[in-house]
Design a protein around this motif. Structure first.
Motif, PDB file in Angstrom:
ATOM      1  N   PHE A  24       0.838  -1.334  -0.203  1.00 50.15           N
ATOM      2  CA  PHE A  24       0.042  -0.071   0.071  1.00 50.15           C
ATOM      3  C   PHE A  24       0.964   1.300  -0.045  1.00 50.15           C
ATOM      4  N   VAL A  25       2.168   1.258   0.504  1.00 52.22           N
ATOM      5  CA  VAL A  25       2.882   2.479   0.246  1.00 52.22           C
ATOM      6  C   VAL A  25       3.387   2.747  -0.757  1.00 52.22           C
ATOM      7  N   ILE A  26       3.269   1.730  -1.978  1.00 56.94           N
ATOM      8  CA  ILE A  26       3.907   2.229  -3.316  1.00 56.94           C
ATOM      9  C   ILE A  26       3.014   1.875  -4.198  1.00 56.94           C
ATOM     10  N   GLU A  27       1.944   1.476  -3.948  1.00 59.65           N
ATOM     11  CA  GLU A  27       0.880   1.095  -4.904  1.00 59.65           C
ATOM     12  C   GLU A  27      -0.338   1.868  -4.472  1.00 59.65           C
ATOM     13  N   ASP A  28      -1.223   2.129  -5.704  1.00 57.92           N
ATOM     14  CA  ASP A  28      -2.664   2.270  -5.519  1.00 57.92           C
ATOM     15  C   ASP A  28      -3.648   1.183  -5.665  1.00 57.92           C
ATOM     16  N   LEU A 434      14.420  -5.915   0.927  1.00 57.56           N
ATOM     17  CA  LEU A 434      15.676  -6.671   0.855  1.00 57.56           C
ATOM     18  C   LEU A 434      15.520  -8.168   0.156  1.00 57.56           C
ATOM     19  N   LYS A 435      14.472  -8.779   0.582  1.00 55.53           N
ATOM     20  CA  LYS A 435      14.110 -10.182  -0.167  1.00 55.53           C
ATOM     21  C   LYS A 435      13.556 -10.026  -1.408  1.00 55.53           C
ATOM     22  N   GLY A 436      13.340  -8.820  -1.847  1.00 56.02           N
ATOM     23  CA  GLY A 436      12.861  -8.706  -3.413  1.00 56.02           C
ATOM     24  C   GLY A 436      11.520  -8.915  -3.330  1.00 56.02           C
ATOM     25  N   GLU A 437      10.654  -8.835  -2.325  1.00 59.59           N
ATOM     26  CA  GLU A 437       9.406  -9.173  -2.238  1.00 59.59           C
ATOM     27  C   GLU A 437       8.717  -7.738  -2.609  1.00 59.59           C
ATOM     28  N   LEU A 438       9.012  -6.897  -2.333  1.00 60.16           N
ATOM     29  CA  LEU A 438       8.360  -5.550  -2.748  1.00 60.16           C
ATOM     30  C   LEU A 438       9.416  -4.635  -3.355  1.00 60.16           C
ATOM     31  N   PRO A 439       9.194  -4.106  -4.569  1.00 57.12           N
ATOM     32  CA  PRO A 439      10.063  -3.149  -5.302  1.00 57.12           C
ATOM     33  C   PRO A 439      10.010  -1.747  -4.791  1.00 57.12           C
ATOM     34  N   LEU A 440      10.475  -1.767  -3.127  1.00 59.12           N
ATOM     35  CA  LEU A 440      10.578  -0.400  -2.532  1.00 59.12           C
ATOM     36  C   LEU A 440      11.678   0.440  -2.998  1.00 59.12           C
ATOM     37  N   MET A 441      12.954   0.049  -3.133  1.00 60.11           N
ATOM     38  CA  MET A 441      13.745   1.087  -3.373  1.00 60.11           C
ATOM     39  C   MET A 441      13.878   1.482  -4.897  1.00 60.11           C
ATOM     40  N   GLN A 442      13.504   0.479  -5.937  1.00 63.80           N
ATOM     41  CA  GLN A 442      13.287   0.855  -7.176  1.00 63.80           C
ATOM     42  C   GLN A 442      12.273   2.119  -7.356  1.00 63.80           C
ATOM     43  N   ILE A 445      13.907   5.263  -6.193  1.00 67.20           N
ATOM     44  CA  ILE A 445      14.945   5.885  -7.041  1.00 67.20           C
ATOM     45  C   ILE A 445      14.184   6.474  -8.187  1.00 67.20           C
ATOM     46  N   ALA A 446      13.161   5.956  -8.647  1.00 62.09           N
ATOM     47  CA  ALA A 446      12.304   6.463  -9.579  1.00 62.09           C
ATOM     48  C   ALA A 446      11.615   8.033  -9.100  1.00 62.09           C
ATOM     49  N   LEU A 447      11.319   7.831  -7.885  1.00 63.52           N
ATOM     50  CA  LEU A 447      10.604   8.973  -7.568  1.00 63.52           C
ATOM     51  C   LEU A 447      11.606  10.174  -7.487  1.00 63.52           C
ATOM     52  N   GLN A 448      13.075  10.063  -7.295  1.00 63.78           N
ATOM     53  CA  GLN A 448      13.875  11.242  -7.141  1.00 63.78           C
ATOM     54  C   GLN A 448      13.992  12.106  -8.346  1.00 63.78           C
ATOM     55  N   SER A 449      13.954  11.431  -9.549  1.00 56.95           N
ATOM     56  CA  SER A 449      14.097  12.086 -10.866  1.00 56.95           C
ATOM     57  C   SER A 449      12.524  12.792 -11.004  1.00 56.95           C
ATOM     58  N   THR A 481      11.628  10.169   2.238  1.00 57.82           N
ATOM     59  CA  THR A 481      12.065  10.128   3.547  1.00 57.82           C
ATOM     60  C   THR A 481      12.844   8.823   4.118  1.00 57.82           C
ATOM     61  N   GLY A 482      11.816   7.674   3.816  1.00 58.12           N
ATOM     62  CA  GLY A 482      12.373   6.562   4.099  1.00 58.12           C
ATOM     63  C   GLY A 482      13.588   6.014   3.398  1.00 58.12           C
ATOM     64  N   ALA A 483      13.690   6.379   1.973  1.00 58.69           N
ATOM     65  CA  ALA A 483      14.886   5.946   1.302  1.00 58.69           C
ATOM     66  C   ALA A 483      16.011   6.848   1.764  1.00 58.69           C
ATOM     67  N   GLY A 484      15.957   8.157   2.176  1.00 54.25           N
ATOM     68  CA  GLY A 484      16.911   8.883   2.705  1.00 54.25           C
ATOM     69  C   GLY A 484      17.442   8.486   4.173  1.00 54.25           C
ATOM     70  N   ALA A 485      16.493   7.671   4.848  1.00 61.40           N
ATOM     71  CA  ALA A 485      16.912   7.054   5.904  1.00 61.40           C
ATOM     72  C   ALA A 485      17.639   5.802   5.609  1.00 61.40           C
ATOM     73  N   VAL A 486      17.235   5.109   5.003  1.00 61.23           N
ATOM     74  CA  VAL A 486      18.149   3.747   4.558  1.00 61.23           C
ATOM     75  C   VAL A 486      19.474   4.197   3.915  1.00 61.23           C
ATOM     76  N   GLN A 487      19.506   5.209   3.226  1.00 54.84           N
ATOM     77  CA  GLN A 487      20.615   5.623   2.525  1.00 54.84           C
ATOM     78  C   GLN A 487      21.626   6.069   3.330  1.00 54.84           C
ATOM     79  N   LYS A 488      21.120   6.900   4.419  1.00 55.15           N
ATOM     80  CA  LYS A 488      22.092   7.605   5.390  1.00 55.15           C
ATOM     81  C   LYS A 488      22.373   6.583   6.509  1.00 55.15           C
ATOM     82  N   TYR A 489      21.765   5.765   7.137  1.00 54.49           N
ATOM     83  CA  TYR A 489      21.875   4.849   8.411  1.00 54.49           C
ATOM     84  C   TYR A 489      22.328   3.465   7.913  1.00 54.49           C
ATOM     85  N   GLN A 490      21.933   3.093   6.451  1.00 55.50           N
ATOM     86  CA  GLN A 490      22.136   1.675   6.091  1.00 55.50           C
ATOM     87  C   GLN A 490      21.830   0.561   7.262  1.00 55.50           C
TER      88      GLN A 490
END
Length: 604
Positions: A24-28, A434-442, A445-449, A481-490
């Motif tokens: 629900f956080v990435i799809e309608d 991380l398990k590839g069950e949701l394309p969260l980071m993809q 990344i698409a959102l940034q542009s 914000t979530g992607a920023g947190a993952v990138q900053k803190y890993q």
């Protein structure tokens, strides 16, 4: 089930087949793919009515006696509930139950809450007490225990918490050692805060085999070495039994090992997922009860020559209580529909039923935590405002709102504290990604542009069009914000609990806003315009208020993670994402309050 119910269930399964947990956080989602209270069949309504009639006829007249903690009376009433099928709703028919869908079981759970402490006794028995055997038991275990549990002939309890391990369940000290001949496990340890312990016959007990392999056992009260400690003196839920369970060299047959050695954590956490969802359903019922008591009192109580319900600040409270309950109800039945789909294919006769069950339940563990946190906090809000509406009388035991207030507080601790659940919500999402069950980071990344060139729409014309846009923007804010947190803190992100908590609050808000929006859009599609007016007003109000919260949390997150020019750039993007036309929230609350005051109960 009748044809109407079967057809509705088939439609729900088909419509929700591809809904993934956390998506629900990435799809309608199309509104036709969610389960709502407006979808209840005649059989669903009949089950709800049966539960309400049972509570009114059998429980409420004996409420004071139950509240004094009368074991014999509680067990007698549990067996009456069993005769009506209320204890066997989720037990398959082949083992003496009714094999009902999760929507039906949720309706029973919600309607029982008017029974206060007795509802907790039922909930502990049918949920966390019985379901471990339903989902993870062997055929022999199911044949032996489930028919008795479904009727209430035997009462169950769930034993996970220990004096030294609450939130850290895997830190349990209770041990299990296999005898030399392999016939029994010898259990030693103490479990604490065990609901139903005073009169339960069957205990689901977690222990470490050889002090290391976390496992689950079915322990019977009559086994030598089993004893029960004294009742705890509690703030609320006084009519429910809460005692320690003490195990001293208890010889448990090896056949009473549930599932496999070392699989106890999968049973514990997945049963807790179900327990969290059921807790939220109970909060729906209790919130509705509080609204009814508060609205009736507000109409009866006069000050300065007129009913206090005529004062706008009292009306505002009733409106906000009703709106939050509407949103919670929308979330709970949406989630029930997801479970009906996920658990429909579990083969209870299969040798790998445990794996099937664990996978199906775990799919929506994130949604269960969301329901639990939001539901417990909504009920606390509603109960607190209910006491305030009652004024000094809200503090007097003669008035039901006093007990609703006391009883509600435990929900933020039960089934994992809200703090633990807030950490689990984003943590589970990241693990799924991380398990590839949701394309969260993809998606991030698409959102940034996309963000750099985004231009907000100039105006919105259709009903709830702006609110749908705000929901979409909330999802983008979370991704940013979530992607920023993952990138900053890993890998150190799990140590940043304040960051995780804010991300969890965003996710909870997104699921809540979307559940209300989808339900209302579905009502608009299938009902007369007048029928949709109140849901539209409530959804509009909730999304506008919640969106402001999301914006505030995002600013707090960005300020914690960035500084200087980077922070200014991020805040500029956030400003672009949060542009909206303000609406008259005070006017909406007055309209909603008028409906609640006129009906003297929760209204949709």
């Amino acid at each position: 089930m009748n044809n109407d119910t079967v057809q509705a269930a088939d439609t729900t399964r088909e419509s929700a087949r591809k809904v993934l947990g956390g998506a629900f956080v990435i799809e309608d989602l199309d509104c036709r793919r969610v389960t709502t209270p407006e979808d209840f069949t005649e059989e669903h309504r009949m089950i709800a009515g049966t539960t309400e009639d049972f509570v009114a006829a059998e429980i409420l007249p004996l409420d004071e006696e139950i509240e004094k903690l009368d074991y014999e009376l509680t067990v007698k009433l549990l067996r009456k509930a069993g005769e009506l099928g209320l204890l066997g709703a989720e037990v398959p028919e082949s083992y003496g139950g009714m094999g009902l869908d999760k929507v039906s079981a949720t309706l029973i759970n919600e309607r029982l809450t008017k029974a206060s402490s007795f509802a907790l006794s039922v909930g502990a028995h049918v949920g966390i007490g019985t379901l471990p055997i339903v989902y993870f038991g062997t055929e022999a275990q199911k044949q032996k225990y489930l028919p008795l549990l479904a009727t209430g002939e035997k009462i169950a309890a769930y034993c996970l918490t220990e004096p030294s391990s609450g939130s850290d369940a895997l830190g349990a000290k209770t041990t299990a050692v296999l005898t030399e001949d392999g016939s029994h496990y010898v259990l030693n340890g103490t479990k604490q805060f065990i609901t139903n312990a005073g009169f339960a016959d069957v205990f689901i007990v977690y222990a470490k085999v050889d002090g290391k392999d976390f496992s689950t056992f079915i322990v019977e009260r009559e086994m030598e070495g089993v004893s029960i400690g004294p009742e705890e003196k509690k703030m609320g839920i006084k009519g429910s039994s809460t005692c320690p369970l003490i195990l001293e060299d208890v010889k448990v047959p090896a056949d009473n090992l549930l599932w496999e050695v070392g699989k106890g954590h999968l049973i514990a956490f997945n049963i807790l997922n179900i327990g969290r969802f059921k807790l939220a359903a109970g909060c729906v019922g209790a919130a509705k009860d509080a609204i009814q008591h508060s609205a009736q009192y507000a109409n009866e109580r006069s000050q300065f020559g007129r009913p206090i319900s005529s004062f706008p600040l009292i009306g505002q409270k009733l409106a906000e209580m009703n709106v939050r309950t509407f949103v919670l109800e929308s979330m709970v039945y949406r989630t029930a529909g997801l479970f009906d789909v996920g658990l429909a294919d579990v083969d209870h006769q299969s040798a790998d039923v445990g794996y099937q069950s664990a996978k199906a339940i775990a799919e929506y563990q994130l949604e269960c935590s969301i329901n639990k946190v939001f539901g417990s906090e909504v009920l606390d809000f509603v109960a607190d405002e209910g006491v305030q509406i009652h004024g000094g009388y809200g503090y007097i035991q003669e008035y039901p709102i006093e007990r609703i207030y006391r009883d509600s507080r435990i929900n933020r601790i039960f089934e994992g504290t809200n703090e633990i659940n807030r950490l689990l919500i984003p943590g589970t999402l990241v693990k799924r990604a991380l398990k590839g069950e949701l394309p969260l980071m993809q998606k991030a990344i698409a959102l940034q542009s996309e963000l750099l060139g985004m231009t907000p729409p100039a105006s919105f014309e259709g009903t709830l069009e702006q609110e749908a846009h705000m929901l979409a923007m909330a999802k983008k804010i979370f991704l940013m914000t979530g992607a920023g947190a993952v990138q900053k803190y890993q890998m150190k992100l799990e140590q940043e609990q304040e960051i995780l908590s804010l991300l969890a609050d965003m996710m909870i808000s997104i699921y809540a806003m979307e559940s209300a929006l989808l339900r209302t859009l579905k009502i608009m599609e299938t009902s007369h315009e007048a029928k949709a007016e109140l849901p539209v007003n409530m959804t509009t109000l909730f999304i506008h208020e919640q969106f402001g919260q999301v914006e505030g949390w995002a600013k707090e997150l960005l300020a914690a993670m960035e500084s200087g020019d980077t922070l200014r750039t991020q805040l500029s993007v956030l400003k672009k994402l949060t542009r909206r036309t303000l609406v008259d929230l005070i006017g909406l609350k007055r309209q909603i309050a008028g409906k609640v005051i006129a009906a003297e109960k929760y209204v949709v």
